[in-house]
Design a protein around this motif. Structure first.
Motif, PDB file in Angstrom:
ATOM      1  N   GLY A 293       0.747  -1.116  -0.135  1.00 11.19           N
ATOM      2  CA  GLY A 293      -0.166   0.060   0.017  1.00 11.19           C
ATOM      3  C   GLY A 293       0.881   1.269   0.115  1.00 11.19           C
ATOM      4  N   LEU A 294       0.684   2.165  -0.856  1.00 12.16           N
ATOM      5  CA  LEU A 294       1.407   3.353  -1.043  1.00 12.16           C
ATOM      6  C   LEU A 294       1.387   4.289   0.359  1.00 12.16           C
ATOM      7  CD1 LEU A 294       2.958   4.585  -3.145  1.00 12.16           C
ATOM      8  CD2 LEU A 294       1.016   5.845  -4.060  1.00 12.16           C
TER       9      LEU A 294
ATOM     10  N   GLY B  95       0.922  -5.463  -6.386  1.00 12.28           N
ATOM     11  CA  GLY B  95       0.966  -4.209  -5.296  1.00 12.28           C
ATOM     12  C   GLY B  95      -0.531  -3.607  -5.559  1.00 12.28           C
ATOM     13  N   VAL B  96      -1.049  -3.233  -4.358  1.00 12.85           N
ATOM     14  CA  VAL B  96      -2.086  -2.493  -4.384  1.00 12.85           C
ATOM     15  C   VAL B  96      -2.004  -1.181  -3.252  1.00 12.85           C
ATOM     16  CG1 VAL B  96      -3.443  -4.451  -4.764  1.00 12.85           C
ATOM     17  CG2 VAL B  96      -2.983  -3.951  -2.434  1.00 12.85           C
ATOM     18  N   VAL B  97      -2.858  -0.553  -3.476  1.00 11.71           N
ATOM     19  CA  VAL B  97      -2.907   0.783  -2.629  1.00 11.71           C
ATOM     20  C   VAL B  97      -4.194   0.960  -2.488  1.00 11.71           C
ATOM     21  CG1 VAL B  97      -2.604   3.291  -2.446  1.00 11.71           C
ATOM     22  CG2 VAL B  97      -1.043   1.992  -3.984  1.00 11.71           C
TER      23      VAL B  97
ATOM     24  N   GLY C 298      -8.849   2.808  -4.872  1.00  5.53           N
ATOM     25  CA  GLY C 298      -7.255   2.178  -4.712  1.00  5.53           C
ATOM     26  C   GLY C 298      -6.552   2.198  -6.071  1.00  5.53           C
ATOM     27  N   PHE C 299      -5.486   1.536  -5.949  1.00  4.95           N
ATOM     28  CA  PHE C 299      -4.377   1.453  -7.154  1.00  4.95           C
ATOM     29  C   PHE C 299      -3.987   0.080  -7.151  1.00  4.95           C
ATOM     30  CE2 PHE C 299      -0.363   1.643  -9.065  1.00  4.95           C
ATOM     31  CZ  PHE C 299      -0.897   2.092 -10.434  1.00  4.95           C
ATOM     32  N   ALA C 300      -4.031  -0.623  -8.230  1.00  4.98           N
ATOM     33  CA  ALA C 300      -3.421  -2.006  -8.216  1.00  4.98           C
ATOM     34  C   ALA C 300      -2.628  -2.144  -9.407  1.00  4.98           C
ATOM     35  CB  ALA C 300      -4.532  -2.987  -8.031  1.00  4.98           C
ATOM     36  N   TYR C 301      -1.384  -2.943  -9.357  1.00  4.87           N
ATOM     37  CA  TYR C 301      -0.517  -3.213 -10.420  1.00  4.87           C
ATOM     38  C   TYR C 301       0.053  -4.656 -10.338  1.00  4.87           C
ATOM     39  CZ  TYR C 301       3.108  -1.950  -7.165  1.00  4.87           C
ATOM     40  OH  TYR C 301       4.013  -1.935  -6.187  1.00  4.87           O
ATOM     41  N   ASN C 302       0.544  -4.928 -11.619  1.00  7.95           N
ATOM     42  CA  ASN C 302       1.116  -6.214 -11.843  1.00  7.95           C
ATOM     43  C   ASN C 302       0.245  -7.364 -11.090  1.00  7.95           C
ATOM     44  OD1 ASN C 302       3.743  -5.830 -13.004  1.00  7.95           O
ATOM     45  ND2 ASN C 302       4.705  -5.232 -11.309  1.00  7.95           N
TER      46      ASN C 302
END
Length: 531
Positions: free
Chosen positions: A16-17, A89-91, A403-407
């Motif tokens: 989380g960022l 990853g996630v935020v 939120g934000f998620a990647y990969n």
């Protein structure tokens, strides 16, 4: 388009960022491009007033973005595909930083979505879909890169860029948020690489604008007014115009303008003779407004025409053979082959068969026309409005932020939101763009391949939404009860998989560690108030 870089995001956002450096100082990575938008509060206020003027007239007049046309709506095909460059990853969304997800069966639209409005390089007001997203200062918007950067005009950012969450028919229920700084991937900013068709935009605090009732004013008061203003026009007669000018003068509200004259074919005047035919050719014959003109035809039509002064009779004086240069002859020869020259081309040759002179002959028939001058007369009524502006607060405080998620691997369920409006390639128009729509399903590794857009690494979803939905969020782990999830993509392209000229798949750039690097750079930037 694949570009070899050192991992940009690594695992720094995996937990989380907020918990892993969002509160720290932002440092631009090599793959981050940033461009200013409204550079100061005064410019931002002017932009907000532009969109809010006349009860949101510019907002209502805007059309969906038209980056894609029917030739761009292509079939999906497998390419090299994406590669996760770091760990997933996630935020967390705003308000969910320390909470666990719950399940719900209700389908509710997220409060965070809305439209971004802008003016492109052609001066056209356009819009895309977008969402508020988690950030340190609760001031960040996520959308497609082509909804921020003017790829069609090969310029920088779009003009007059704003985000209106919850937009509906000219209304901005949570305020208008003016873009301050745009962030995208270097490859999209420089190379227009649609594998990086995403952008994050910091916005100023929102503005709530309230307008007074329209007031009718004089022309001089209208010209001095600095706020919203407009003119209504009412057509009047010549006599009314003359009376109005006598009362108010030539600088008053009564106006006139010469229009293109009305030209119509008429019969040959009864008084035509060899004595006045020259006057008629010049438009100065006894019958006012009537003139003899010529219409070019092919040789066969001319040869079958009658003689005399009637319509469609031969116009002998115009249909004569004329000498021309060799260069003009060769040009007309090419035009004749293309159907652009109707006449005949001939040459004079010497004893060796070499051309020594070149000629053209065009063929005309007579046409009598009457020209009537047209003047428009109208009276103008002038209206002005006074606008009061108030600070609406931070975007994230008002509507929250996803939120934000990647990969993330493909095959996961996502819910995609947007405002589709464009017709399908076959012309059917299933959407209006007035209200947001959604699609739901598993993402697929089957990707879009487009050399023109440099696409190699998109992911796709079965969905029939059309243009206008571009820029809308792809939300992973969306909670219908909380209306929150994780932005794991943005709608970029529209595709026709079964070849029936209907959009049936949409695609998004794959969000990897480089995307996270761009996001983190934007998520740490303060924007502040307009007043």
């Amino acid at each position: 388009m694949k570009r070899i870089l050192l991992p940009a995001g690594g695992a720094i956002l995996a937990t989380g960022l907020l918990a892993a450096g969002l509160a720290g100082t932002a440092h631009a990575a090599p793959d981050v491009a940033s461009d200013p938008m409204a550079k100061n509060a005064a410019a931002a206020k002017s932009i907000a007033e532009y969109w809010a003027a006349s009860n949101g007239a510019a907002l209502r007049a805007a059309k969906e973005s038209n980056v894609w046309d029917s030739k761009d709506v292509a079939k999906l095909k497998s390419t090299g595909g994406y590669n996760a460059d770091t760990k997933p990853g996630v935020v967390a969304p705003i308000g969910e930083e320390k909470k666990t997800a719950t399940k719900s069966q209700n389908v509710n639209m997220p409060k965070t979505i809305g439209k971004v409005f802008f003016v492109n390089s052609k001066g056209e007001p356009r819009w895309c879909s977008a969402t508020s997203i988690q950030s340190r200062y609760r001031n960040l918007v996520s959308t497609a890169g082509h909804c921020v950067y003017d790829t069609a005009g090969n310029s920088d950012v779009m003009s007059k860029w704003v985000f209106v969450p919850g937009y509906y028919q000219g209304k901005a229920p949570f305020g208008i948020y003016v873009g301050k700084q745009a962030f995208t991937h270097y490859d999209f900013d420089v190379y227009e690489d649609y594998d990086r068709d995403y952008a994050f935009v910091t916005v100023y605090n929102g503005i709530n604008l309230s307008s007074s009732a329209p007031a009718k004013v004089t022309k001089s008061e209208f010209e001095k007014h600095s706020g919203p203003k407009w003119v209504d026009e009412k057509d009047i007669t010549k006599d009314e115009y003359v009376a109005g000018v006598e009362k108010y003068g030539i600088n008053g509200p009564f106006q006139s303008k010469a229009l293109d004259p009305q030209v119509e074919t008429v019969a040959k005047p009864d008084d035509v003779s060899s004595k006045n035919i020259e006057d008629y050719i010049l438009g100065k014959g006894p019958t006012k407004g009537v003139q003899l003109t010529g219409v070019e035809v092919v040789k066969s039509v001319y040869e079958n025409a009658t003689t005399g002064w009637d319509n469609n009779a031969k116009f002998e004086r115009l249909s004569v053979k004329l000498p021309i240069s060799k260069e003009e002859y060769e040009k007309l020869l090419a035009d004749k082959a293309d159907g652009k020259f109707l006449g005949e081309l001939t040459t004079t040759q010497d004893k060796n068969g070499q051309a020594t002179a070149w000629y053209k002959q065009q063929f005309f028939v007579k046409k009598w026309v009457k020209t009537t001058e047209r003047i428009r007369y109208w009276v103008e009524t002038y209206y002005v409005q006074d606008v009061k502006a108030a600070d609406a607060g931070r975007l994230g405080d008002n509507v929250g932020g996803q939120g934000f998620a990647y990969n993330q691997p493909t095959g996961k369920y996502v819910r995609v939101f947007g405002y589709p409006a464009a017709a399908h390639p076959d012309g059917h128009k299933n959407f209006t763009g007035i209200t947001p729509k959604w699609c739901y399903g598993k993402t697929t590794a089957k990707t879009v391949g487009s050399a023109a857009k440099k696409i190699e690494e998109h992911v796709a979803l079965k969905c029939s939404m059309t243009e206008g939905a571009d820029g809308g969020p792809w939300l992973l782990k969306y909670s219908n009860a909380k209306r929150l999830g994780y932005v794991n993509g943005v709608t970029s392209t529209f595709n026709d998989q079964d070849g029936n000229d209907r959009v049936d798949y949409i695609s998004s750039p794959y969000f990897d560690g480089e995307t996270a690097s761009v996001y983190k750079a934007a998520a740490n930037v303060w924007s502040g108030k307009i007043f």
